[in-house]
Design an enzyme around this catalytic site. Sequence first.
Site, PDB file in Angstrom:
ATOM      1  N   GLU A  15       0.675  -0.920   0.123  1.00 30.88           N
ATOM      2  CA  GLU A  15      -0.265   0.205  -0.116  1.00 30.88           C
ATOM      3  C   GLU A  15       1.118   1.155  -0.400  1.00 30.88           C
ATOM      4  O   GLU A  15       1.597   1.065   0.379  1.00 30.88           O
ATOM      5  CB  GLU A  15      -0.698  -0.048   1.775  1.00 30.88           C
ATOM      6  CG  GLU A  15      -1.744  -1.350   0.956  1.00 30.88           C
ATOM      7  CD  GLU A  15      -2.856  -1.162   2.234  1.00 30.88           C
ATOM      8  OE1 GLU A  15      -3.394  -0.591   3.077  1.00 30.88           O
ATOM      9  OE2 GLU A  15      -3.810  -1.667   1.969  1.00 30.88           O
ATOM     10  N   SER A  22      10.575   6.011  15.726  1.00 26.39           N
ATOM     11  CA  SER A  22       9.768   5.682  16.373  1.00 26.39           C
ATOM     12  C   SER A  22       9.671   5.096  17.827  1.00 26.39           C
ATOM     13  O   SER A  22      10.563   4.607  17.872  1.00 26.39           O
ATOM     14  CB  SER A  22       8.977   4.668  15.888  1.00 26.39           C
ATOM     15  OG  SER A  22       8.717   4.717  14.664  1.00 26.39           O
ATOM     16  N   CYS A  47      -1.518   6.215   9.904  1.00 29.29           N
ATOM     17  CA  CYS A  47      -0.454   5.558  10.531  1.00 29.29           C
ATOM     18  C   CYS A  47      -0.543   3.994  11.007  1.00 29.29           C
ATOM     19  O   CYS A  47      -1.839   3.835  11.646  1.00 29.29           O
ATOM     20  CB  CYS A  47       0.287   6.118  11.626  1.00 29.29           C
ATOM     21  SG  CYS A  47       0.690   7.832  11.032  1.00 29.29           S
TER      22      CYS A  47
HETATM   23  N1  SAH Z   1       8.526   0.484  10.587  1.00 32.03           N
HETATM   24  C1  SAH Z   1       8.630   2.197  10.823  1.00 32.03           C
HETATM   25  C2  SAH Z   1       7.874   2.667   9.322  1.00 32.03           C
HETATM   26  C3  SAH Z   1       6.531   2.900   9.350  1.00 32.03           C
HETATM   27  S1  SAH Z   1       5.837   4.508  10.173  1.00 32.03           S
HETATM   28  C4  SAH Z   1       9.033   2.502  11.938  1.00 32.03           C
HETATM   29  O1  SAH Z   1       8.271   1.966  13.262  1.00 32.03           O
HETATM   30  O2  SAH Z   1       8.671   3.381  12.334  1.00 32.03           O
HETATM   31  C5  SAH Z   1       4.536   4.309  11.115  1.00 32.03           C
HETATM   32  C6  SAH Z   1       4.559   4.966  12.179  1.00 32.03           C
HETATM   33  O3  SAH Z   1       3.050   5.126  12.191  1.00 32.03           O
HETATM   34  C7  SAH Z   1       5.410   4.798  13.569  1.00 32.03           C
HETATM   35  O4  SAH Z   1       5.570   5.916  13.508  1.00 32.03           O
HETATM   36  C8  SAH Z   1       4.447   3.962  14.290  1.00 32.03           C
HETATM   37  O5  SAH Z   1       4.720   4.132  15.756  1.00 32.03           O
HETATM   38  C9  SAH Z   1       3.128   4.606  13.354  1.00 32.03           C
HETATM   39  N2  SAH Z   1       1.523   4.095  14.043  1.00 32.03           N
HETATM   40  C10 SAH Z   1       1.806   2.642  13.949  1.00 32.03           C
HETATM   41  N3  SAH Z   1       0.479   2.066  14.355  1.00 32.03           N
HETATM   42  C11 SAH Z   1       0.080   2.624  14.779  1.00 32.03           C
HETATM   43  C12 SAH Z   1      -1.352   3.015  14.600  1.00 32.03           C
HETATM   44  N4  SAH Z   1      -2.223   2.235  15.442  1.00 32.03           N
HETATM   45  N5  SAH Z   1      -1.822   4.471  14.647  1.00 32.03           N
HETATM   46  C13 SAH Z   1      -1.169   5.592  14.969  1.00 32.03           C
HETATM   47  N6  SAH Z   1       0.369   5.597  14.678  1.00 32.03           N
HETATM   48  C14 SAH Z   1       1.080   4.200  14.036  1.00 32.03           C
END
Ligand code: SAH
Length: 398
Positions: free
Chosen positions: A101, A270, A389
């Site tokens: 996606e 993150s 996200c």
């Molecule tokens: N794997 C990398 C890239 C993904 S970025 C990473 O973890 O940074 C995706 C971002 O969205 C990350 O900062 C993660 O913490 C956030 N994220 C993941 N699941 C989410 C959710 N259910 N709600 C809000 N943010 C979320």
Amino acid sequence: MAGDNPTSRPTNCLLGLDLQELTALALESGQPAYRGQQLFDAVYRQRIERLEEISTLPREYRARLAEEGWQVGIPAIDRTFVSSDGTIRYLIRLADGETVETVWMPEGDGGESGDGSEAGDQAEGSDREEARKGVTAIPVPSRSQDKTAPEWGTRATICVSSQVGCAVNCKFCFTALLGVKRNLEAGEIVGQIVAVLRDRAVDPPLQRVNIVFMGMGEPFLNYENFMKSVRLLVEGVGIPESRMTVSTAGIVPRIYDFGRETMRPKLAISLNGSNDALRSEVMPLNRKWNIAELMKAAREFPLRARERITFEYVLLERVNDAPEQAREVVGLVRGLRAKVNLIALNPGSELPYRTPAQERVLEFQRILMTAGIPTFVRRPRGRDIFAACGQLKRTMQV
Ligand code: SAH
């Protein structure tokens, strides 16, 4: 964690090859070296879809490439889902049938600049009601090729995937539920962007666009392909690295490698937990690289002039959203050239967490701001089409 996965790619795709490789390809067929540059321009700058349409090349050479099984290799847009806020979620089909996606955000979500330039952003609250309604959008036909003036200003952002699925297993993220199937090739990463640029009729470098490597997957567990895609985007497509941000869950050795790159996007990390117990609970990866190691890498990260590291912090109701935890984040981040992006959880039925109320989010933000840490609340984008996200997962649900 499964770590790096083997990759396989059946067809010969030009997309993904750099100038040197394309030049070598031309020379192999007895063509002059400058054919490599012509191929490079055709694939990345002009973003031509079909080999036969590359009119700068002699007809016979195009035919020969086709006979040898070469194609440009732009991945197909399987479906698009349009959100009420203008966000578009693309389901993109790769050559082997796997899908990933990619998300188009006409106004970004506040997370694309690592420099605090979105200082005017305000929290828009936790639209739990909206999300509970489920998917309301309908798939729309894509490929609008009319080159009209852009209405999105300079914040349009493409969020790109780096793997099919993800191995990191963060407890609040949908993509984790898939596990990891495989890494994407550099051409498949660039290919998502090329497909979306064509579909949106956006034309870098004339028209500006931001790239965030924040879709499905962990870019730093597919490091070489990710970095190659960056170089192709900069040198080929014409998107400056200053308009790109990569987000990592915290693969510490790769943060050091990334700091040594001469051409690199901005870095987002993150964080999501303010102490080791909490972070290990929501991100089991913290047991491998804990907060001390992560923050050491962040402190040693060589920043460019005016650059900041972004820390992302997903707020989970009554798990990590207390004022005390905000103060712990202050303790971690203080002294770093950094900013914090708060993301109120984008909820999903299979996730064991809830979205905090807006007051909790604003209170958390206030504590960080008072301590002098620039803190922004990411605007949720495309929640109604599961494009926000942590909501990306390979799905055909409508
Ligand atoms: N794997 C990398 C890239 C993904 S970025 C990473 O973890 O940074 C995706 C971002 O969205 C990350 O900062 C993660 O913490 C956030 N994220 C993941 N699941 C989410 C959710 N259910 N709600 C809000 N943010 C979320």
